[in-house]
Design an enzyme around this catalytic site. Structure first.
Site, mmCIF file in Angstrom:
data_model
loop_
_atom_site.group_PDB
_atom_site.id
_atom_site.type_symbol
_atom_site.label_atom_id
_atom_site.label_comp_id
_atom_site.label_asym_id
_atom_site.label_seq_id
_atom_site.Cartn_x
_atom_site.Cartn_y
_atom_site.Cartn_z
ATOM 1 N N CYS A 1 53.716 56.229 41.530
ATOM 2 C CA CYS A 1 52.874 57.079 40.698
ATOM 3 C C CYS A 1 53.738 58.179 40.085
ATOM 4 C CB CYS A 1 51.743 57.698 41.518
ATOM 5 S SG CYS A 1 50.697 58.825 40.553
ATOM 6 N N ASP B 1 29.855 32.189 40.324
ATOM 7 C CA ASP B 1 30.135 32.727 38.993
ATOM 8 C C ASP B 1 31.427 32.102 38.475
ATOM 9 O OD1 ASP B 1 30.667 34.188 36.731
ATOM 10 O OD2 ASP B 1 30.752 36.140 37.723
#
Length: 449
Positions: free
Chosen positions: A228, A357
């Site tokens: 980060c 799905d």
């Protein structure tokens, strides 16, 4: 052992004998019967074993198989669930079929469905948990990956003395503090180069400050040497690392783990991660690097639809499980490295075990396939219309394209394909159905197992 447990185990073993003798089945039904009599029977079955649980979205079955091979270099009493029946009833069935041994350490290496980790952990005391990766998969059942991770951690938190071996390249596995000792494995085979993952990649936000993660190198999806730029969150120190890829093809990969050369007779970058996880488990349980390399380099890794090669006359059918976008893209990248023309079949089902799905097929990069060197493409399965439409949108040439509604017709079409090598990509229940048909026609033994 209680009388209830004894009766349950006897009933389960009897049903397993009957099913295997007369139906070639019996992967999970004996476990269901046993659990119906004694829901707590797993406590009795597992009490004498040192247990390794392997879980995650992709790679559980092959990682389990490779780990069993590695541990087999040192230990003789190893129980596992090789067919991928990884829920509670399947794991109970695995213990029911264990061979009796008189001496030596008894190990159990158990592939475990992510949602079943806390269920299984109520009854057994694992010494090691292995986490391979977490990607979007069966959203109707698991939800987002953070929900899935919460389920896994619920099980791990029951056993704070267990060692956790996690994929250090996956940011999510470094996002929570655990009471357990955690060691990490990952890739260190590339020079650092500043980069970011594609915008639609899973888990790209820093868990500490929500800034977008950057990478110094990346293998695929969100896996790599992340950090980060806004806080101190970064990939943890790796205890085990893949430090060099020497060669890759659809059938094999040669690479180095901590400078030990391994030739894995199965293709795909994602399978190098599976081998790395097995290496870590083996080393932690006292198997030497030389023994591990010998086990991983032997030529029998292909199991139950994971690049299983099946001969049909003069054809070689490579059966590969697909179930989510990240795994699908890794499979497509693998088959694109084939230097010879090949044919392709894609079989899509949408049962509970597949995920009902089917929208995930639209996130797979079918457009990247080299259609000019694929002279025959076939779609099939219970949702063949969905995958047919998807491939038409991807640009499959109509002159090379066919579709079949019924599985026997799919197999007959495959037998007539013009190339020697045929890749069949199939969802889980489609793999089961095709293997059953291949067994009935005498091309393989076992069918469902």
């Amino acid at each position: 052992m209680s009388l209830k447990s004894s009766v349950a185990i006897t009933a389960g073993k009897t049903s397993h004998w009957f099913l295997h003798k007369f139906t070639n089945g019996g992967t999970s039904l004996p476990g269901k019967i046993t659990l119906a009599i004694d829901p707590d029977v797993l406590k009795s079955l597992a009490k004498d074993y040192e247990i390794v649980i392997i879980t995650g979205t992709n790679g559980k079955t092959l990682t389990t198989a490779l780990t069993v091979k590695v541990l087999g270099e040192k230990y003789s009493n190893i129980l596992t669930n090789p067919s991928g029946s990884n829920m509670k009833q399947g794991i109970v069935s695995a213990f029911l079929t264990a061979q009796k041994t008189k001496s030596g350490k008894k190990l159990a290496v158990l592939e475990t469905d992510e949602a079943n980790v806390p269920i299984i952990s109520q009854y057994i005391s694992p010494s090691i948990y292995v986490m391979t990766n977490l990607f979007r998969d069966q959203m109707d059942r698991y939800g987002e990956i953070y929900t899935t991770y919460d389920k896994i951690l619920k099980g791990i938190n029951m056993h704070p003395d267990a060692l956790v071996i996690a994929n250090g390249d996956a940011p999510i596995f470094n996002s929570r503090e655990l009471k357990n000792k955690v060691i990490y494995y990952g890739f260190d085979d590339k020079a650092d180069r500043e980069q970011m993952a594609p915008a639609n990649t899973d888990s790209l936000l820093c868990p500490k400050c929500q800034h977008i993660l950057h990478y110094k190198n990346r293998s695929y999806s969100n896996l790599g040497k992340y950090y980060c730029p806004n806080c101190d969150f970064k990939r943890p120190k790796l205890s085990y690392r893949m430090n060099r890829i020497l060669s890759q093809s659809p059938q094999s990969s040669t690479f180095e783990i901590d400078n030990t050369t391994i030739s894995l007779h199965i293709g795909g970058t994602y399978n190098i991660y599976n081998a790395l996880a097995a290496y870590a488990v083996g080393n932690e349980l006292g198997v030497s690097p030389q023994q591990i390399a010998h086990a991983l380099s032997s030529n029998d890794e292909k199991v139950f639809g994971r690049q299983e090669v099946i001969k049909i006359g003069d054809k070689e059918l490579t059966l590969v499980l697909i179930k989510n976008p990240v795994g699908l893209d890794q499979v497509l990248d693998m088959i694109k490295t084939d230097t010879e023309p090949f044919s392709l079949a894609v079989l899509l089902n949408a049962n509970y075990a597949d995920g009902i799905d089917t929208s995930w097929i639209w996130d797979g990069s079918f457009e990247s396939l080299p259609f000019d060197k694929i002279p025959a493409i076939l779609t099939g399965g219970e949702r063949y219309r969905d995958i047919t439409f998807r491939l038409r949108v991807a640009g499959v040439p109509e002159e090379n394209f066919s579709q079949e509604e019924k599985l026997p017709d799919v197999l007959e079409n495959i037998k007539k394909m013009p190339t020697k090598h045929i890749y069949v990509l199939a969802t889980y229940t489609a793999v089961l159905q095709l293997r059953k048909l291949l067994s009935e026609q005498g091309y393989i033994k076992g069918g469902m197992d």
